[in-house]
Each structure stands twice: as structure tokens, then as C-alpha cells.
Motif scaffolding. Structure first.
Motif, mmCIF file in Angstrom:
data_model
loop_
_atom_site.group_PDB
_atom_site.id
_atom_site.type_symbol
_atom_site.label_atom_id
_atom_site.label_comp_id
_atom_site.label_asym_id
_atom_site.label_seq_id
_atom_site.Cartn_x
_atom_site.Cartn_y
_atom_site.Cartn_z
ATOM 1 N N GLY A 172 0.759 -1.192 -0.117
ATOM 2 C CA GLY A 172 -0.136 0.007 0.113
ATOM 3 C C GLY A 172 0.854 1.157 -0.208
ATOM 4 O O GLY A 172 0.388 2.345 0.396
ATOM 5 N N PHE A 173 2.051 1.436 -0.325
ATOM 6 C CA PHE A 173 2.982 2.773 -0.221
ATOM 7 C C PHE A 173 2.448 3.268 -1.673
ATOM 8 O O PHE A 173 2.124 2.841 -2.853
ATOM 9 C CB PHE A 173 4.334 2.286 -0.540
ATOM 10 N N ASN A 174 2.176 4.667 -1.404
ATOM 11 C CA ASN A 174 1.805 5.538 -2.230
ATOM 12 C C ASN A 174 2.799 6.865 -2.307
ATOM 13 O O ASN A 174 3.047 7.601 -1.102
ATOM 14 C CB ASN A 174 0.686 6.351 -2.281
ATOM 15 N N VAL A 198 1.852 13.080 7.558
ATOM 16 C CA VAL A 198 0.755 12.415 8.706
ATOM 17 C C VAL A 198 0.869 11.003 8.949
ATOM 18 O O VAL A 198 1.125 10.535 9.991
ATOM 19 C CB VAL A 198 -0.615 12.750 7.990
ATOM 20 N N ASN A 199 1.641 10.302 7.857
ATOM 21 C CA ASN A 199 1.848 8.896 8.087
ATOM 22 C C ASN A 199 3.241 8.968 8.100
ATOM 23 O O ASN A 199 4.075 8.795 7.169
ATOM 24 C CB ASN A 199 1.361 8.360 6.790
ATOM 25 N N ILE A 200 3.922 8.668 9.379
ATOM 26 C CA ILE A 200 5.311 8.381 9.528
ATOM 27 C C ILE A 200 5.653 6.937 9.622
ATOM 28 O O ILE A 200 6.902 6.428 10.059
ATOM 29 C CB ILE A 200 6.066 9.408 10.389
ATOM 30 N N PRO A 302 -3.143 5.295 5.240
ATOM 31 C CA PRO A 302 -4.165 4.591 4.447
ATOM 32 C C PRO A 302 -5.583 4.774 4.340
ATOM 33 O O PRO A 302 -6.019 4.934 5.473
ATOM 34 C CB PRO A 302 -3.840 2.967 4.723
ATOM 35 N N GLY A 303 -6.090 4.874 3.194
ATOM 36 C CA GLY A 303 -7.516 5.399 3.281
ATOM 37 C C GLY A 303 -7.988 6.929 3.495
ATOM 38 O O GLY A 303 -8.846 7.288 3.065
ATOM 39 N N GLN A 304 -6.978 7.579 3.763
ATOM 40 C CA GLN A 304 -7.020 9.234 3.968
ATOM 41 C C GLN A 304 -6.933 9.676 2.448
ATOM 42 O O GLN A 304 -6.008 9.340 1.927
ATOM 43 C CB GLN A 304 -5.993 9.535 4.846
#
Ligand code: SIN
Length: 308
Positions: A172-174, A198-200, A302-304
Motif C-alpha cells: 500500500g505504499f503511495n 501525517v503517515n510516518i 491508508p484510506g485518507q
């Protein structure tokens, strides 16, 4: 302490003793452990400038959990492709450049055109390019990203990091924010942590091209000791798990004796978009006295779907 190591390796006079710098080329298994589990199952991505994964060498640093090192997985032609992209295409509007603040470029000209396509090529501008941001633009003052400040990411860079993430089993890496750092031979990058996302928890991909560097990776605080590692053209550092939160920086750029972007590779030319020979002659000249780092981050959880 991180600052002491940084100062030591930054020094020019006296020049530091480099015997403790981890050199993946001489694979010292007391400090790194090879990872071989998952390399065979992936298709060849010559279109991304990569060698077949079965030929890749991947290591994890024993003293920094989650610090993964992929030793130059690029073909020589792949290096030429990415170096030229970083110089010709990425430092262009609507991407942001350090030069914007000083209004050193006209709105209707790019850094590449101004430096290399004008009859009186602008040498002072050539050495002034320090960074360009793509996707969510990192605001260096507030250290925040904003929904109001972003550009479209180049699909080839997203495809490259998605492939790297798949090979390393990061699901799931973007790619959402990219900083390209440009170093001259006397440049350094002070110790810092990357915590604006936000995602660290998502890994960070850091890809090096051009001249060599000493990369210092420390601990969660400045008080912990730091480990120096050589980075060469094509090497990829992935900061995941604990290492994603650690202090790191570049105290020194060192001239490279071997130029992996020039080596006589027998790979067939399968890059979708070939590098124009005139462009490459300009880019290879630039890289003979410079280093480029492509730093790719996921920003959202994820999902944000957007920032608040
Ligand atoms: C960074 O930490 O932002 C860049 C590191 C590098 O240049 O290798």
C-alpha cells in the motif's frame, strides 16, 4: 552524539579518517545483514531503468532496525535516464524550486533552459539549484504540507517507488511528496528527522545519483551515536520501522572514481523514453561535480484521501 559525528565527517582540515564508514562494496557482515528472501518473483523492469531483481543486493543495517540498503539496482542507461529527468524535467513549473524565492528565473523559462539553452549559459544559476519539490510541496518554514500546495507527481517516479515497495513487501505504499536535493561538492545536509508527513509509519525511499556521499544515520535523539555509510550513484536507502524516525544527514560529498552511469552495460535498451544524447552530454557534465538525491515519501494514512 550525532552532532559530533557530523562535525567530524564534515571537516576538510583535518580530513576525517574514513575507516569506520560502512562500505557496502566490501560487505562487512558484522554491520549489515543480507536480505535475499523475496528477490526472484518479480518481473524485469528495464522500463524503469532497473536490473533484474535476481541480481539485486539488499542489506539491513544491524544497528538501525528498518534501515534497508539496495546496492545500485540501476542499469547505466537507467542512471542516465533518471539523472537527466532530475535536471531537465523535474525542476520545472508547477514544481517548486529553492530559486523561486529569490525570483532568479523568469516565469516562462526553466532552470535547464536558462542554464544550458541560452547562448550565454548562466553558470551562477547552475550551482544555485538546491532542491525542487513535487506532489505535496514541503514547506521548509512551517515544515507542513497543505492541500493547497501540490503538483502532479510524474508517473514514472510513482511507478519506480511502487515497484521498490512491492519488492520489499511494503504493501500500500503511495508516493505523495518528493524532494529532489541537488548537492555541489562542498554541500552538506544538516542532521534532521522527517516528521512532517501525517503517515510516518510508511517507508521513505531515498535514491542517490552522481558523486558519492557519506550518509550519517543516528538514533531517535541527537544524543545517540551515528553510523556513517557510503552512498554511491544508484544506491537506494529505505528508511522504515524505527529508522524512519531517526536523525540523519549528509556531512560530506566525495568524488567518485567509478562512474556507474557510464559503465558499459550489456542490457538491451528497453527504457520507454530514451535519453537524447545532447541532453545526456549536458547532464553528465553537471553530475561530474554534483550529487542528486530523490527523496520519496507517503504523506497520507491508508484510506485518507486528503489533508485536513
Ligand atoms: C535527506 O535526508 O533529505 C536527503 C538524504 C540524502 O541526500 O541522501
Amino acid at each position: 552524539m550525532f552532532k559530533d559525528s557530523f562535525k567530524y565527517y564534515k571537516s576538510r582540515n583535518p580530513f576525517p579518517d574514513l575507516k569506520n564508514v560502512i562500505d557496502i562494496d566490501s560487505t562487512d557482515y558484522t554491520k549489515v545483514r543480507p536480505i535475499e528472501d523475496f528477490l526472484l518473483k518479480y518481473e524485469n523492469r528495464y522500463d524503469l531503468g532497473l536490473r533484474p531483481t535476481k541480481d539485486w543486493k539488499i542489506y539491513e543495517l544491524k544497528c538501525n532496525l528498518g534501515l534497508i540498503f539496495i546496492q545500485n539496482p540501476f542499469t547505466a542507461e537507467g542512471q542516465q535516464y533518471w539523472i537527466t529527468k532530475c535536471l531537465k524535467d523535474y525542476p520545472k513549473k508547477p514544481n517548486k524550486l529553492n530559486l523561486d524565492e529569490h525570483k532568479l528565473l523568469n516565469d516562462n523559462t526553466s532552470w535547464w533552459e536558462e542554464c544550458f539553452k541560452n547562448s550565454d549559459g548562466n553558470v551562477s544559476l547552475l550551482t544555485k539549484l538546491r532542491w525542487t519539490t513535487l506532489g505535496y510541496h514541503h514547506d521548509w518554514n512551517t515544515k507542513h504540507y497543505s492541500e493547497n500546495s501540490k503538483s502532479i507527481l510524474p508517473s514514472e517516479l510513482c511507478n519506480l517507488t511502487t515497484f521498490l515497495a512491492n519488492v520489499l513487501n511494503y504493501t500500500g505504499f503511495n508516493a505523495e511528496a518528493i524532494i529532489i536535493n541537488y548537492y555541489r561538492m562542498n554541500s552538506t545536509l544538516a542532521g534532521h528527522t522527517d516528521h512532517s508527513e501525517v503517515n510516518i509509519e510508511a517507508p521513505l525511499f531515498s535514491i542517490s545519483f552522481g558523486q558519492n556521499a557519506i550518509f550519517l544515520i543516528g538514533g531517535l535523539t541527537q544524543e545517540e551515536p551515528a553510523t556513517p555509510i557510503y552512498l554511491r550513484s544508484g544506491d537506494i536507502v529505505v528508511m522504515s520501522k524505527t529508522s524512519r524516525h531517526c536523525y540523519h544527514g549528509i556531512p560530506k560529498i566525495l568524488p567518485t572514481l567509478v562512474k556507474p552511469w557510464m559503465s558499459n552495460d550489456s542490457m538491451q535498451n528497453k527504457l520507454h523514453s530514451e535519453v537524447d544524447s545532447e541532453d545526456w552530454s549536458i547532464a553528465s557534465n553537471y553530475i561530474s561535480e554534483a550529487r542528486i538525491n530523490i527523496n520519496v515519501r507517503q504523506v497520507l494514512k491508508p484510506g485518507q484521501i486528503r489533508l485536513l
